[in-house]
Design a protein around this motif. Sequence first.
Motif, mmCIF file in Angstrom:
data_model
loop_
_atom_site.group_PDB
_atom_site.id
_atom_site.type_symbol
_atom_site.label_atom_id
_atom_site.label_comp_id
_atom_site.label_asym_id
_atom_site.label_seq_id
_atom_site.Cartn_x
_atom_site.Cartn_y
_atom_site.Cartn_z
ATOM 1 N N LEU A 159 0.812 -1.216 0.000
ATOM 2 C CA LEU A 159 0.000 0.000 0.000
ATOM 3 C C LEU A 159 0.847 1.268 0.000
ATOM 4 C CD1 LEU A 159 -2.740 -1.049 2.594
ATOM 5 C CD2 LEU A 159 -3.063 -0.760 0.133
ATOM 6 N N THR A 160 2.003 1.229 0.652
ATOM 7 C CA THR A 160 2.851 2.419 0.769
ATOM 8 C C THR A 160 3.934 2.486 -0.292
ATOM 9 O OG1 THR A 160 4.347 1.283 2.308
ATOM 10 C CG2 THR A 160 2.510 2.529 3.274
ATOM 11 N N GLY A 161 4.170 1.370 -0.978
ATOM 12 C CA GLY A 161 5.251 1.350 -1.953
ATOM 13 C C GLY A 161 6.627 1.254 -1.327
ATOM 14 N N LYS A 162 6.692 0.915 -0.041
ATOM 15 C CA LYS A 162 7.980 0.782 0.641
ATOM 16 C C LYS A 162 8.476 -0.661 0.547
ATOM 17 C CE LYS A 162 7.539 5.065 1.677
ATOM 18 N NZ LYS A 162 8.272 6.081 0.874
ATOM 19 N N GLN A 163 9.741 -0.856 0.870
ATOM 20 C CA GLN A 163 10.366 -2.162 0.686
ATOM 21 C C GLN A 163 10.114 -3.070 1.880
ATOM 22 O OE1 GLN A 163 14.530 -1.996 -0.216
ATOM 23 N NE2 GLN A 163 14.741 -4.211 -0.419
ATOM 24 N N LEU A 164 9.617 -4.257 1.608
ATOM 25 C CA LEU A 164 9.392 -5.256 2.645
ATOM 26 C C LEU A 164 10.683 -6.011 2.946
ATOM 27 C CD1 LEU A 164 7.420 -6.969 4.429
ATOM 28 C CD2 LEU A 164 7.112 -8.435 2.421
ATOM 29 N N MET A 165 11.014 -6.117 4.237
ATOM 30 C CA MET A 165 12.120 -6.971 4.675
ATOM 31 C C MET A 165 11.536 -7.935 5.704
ATOM 32 S SD MET A 165 15.835 -6.067 6.378
ATOM 33 C CE MET A 165 16.542 -5.283 4.941
#
Length: 261
Positions: A159-165
């Motif tokens: 949803l935020t376009g941030k990178q999942l780790m």
Amino acid sequence: MPMSAAQLSAVLTPIVDFVFPPRCPLCGSPVAAHGGLCLACWAKIVVPSGTCCKLCQRPMGELYGAEAEMVCAPCMAEPPKHSGIAAATLYNEPSRALVLALKHGRRIGLVPMMARMILPRLGGLEGDWLVVPVPLHRWRLMRRGFNQSALLARELARLTGKQLMVDGLVRPKATPSLGGLNRKSRARVLTGAIQPNPRLAHRLTGARVLLVDDVMTSGATTDACMVALRRAKVAEVRIACFSRVLDEALDGLRVSPEPDA
């Protein structure tokens, strides 16, 4: 020409809705679409509101005329090492029911709705962020079959376009249930239980991290995660959760909190 995912969804949704009519996951009443609550159940969800602590977002009531830079008593006594807590709901019976349906009822279809409820509480996430879930020990992960915090983190990253780790933190030490323990006892049980993933620690150094959990109870688990993230020398940590246990903010509405897991 193959259909896009949006076009395929538009075609299949009416068929799915016909075979499996959308129902409220709390009360079973008909709703307009899958992944939503009925109006009666929405009205029972408590969303943090009013004047909030500038450090931890603890609701402080409707303090008209109060300054926006107010700090709550717990933060004055012990300033947090994170830069804020974004909680979609305060922990009451309806939010507890949703958490239990996901965690123990295996209703993973609730994840998109729960993540969408967290999203407005996050505010702006400018620049690069790593979305890191609170980890489970491998034995608990095998028994449950999934990490509910990781599912929420994956949806929030989308949803935020941030990178999942998803494996930025690991939990090499198995711990018992924390239910019934006070904050100090929980902290003692969790000592050394959560560590930065040694394979990925270099990527955490200097990073801004959105730490994701389903429920924040005493804060002992997120504190243990903060210790691990500080060891990896992250630059900033914000905490996102679906529900936060703050009995004093519920005007006497009490439920038994789900223990940190």
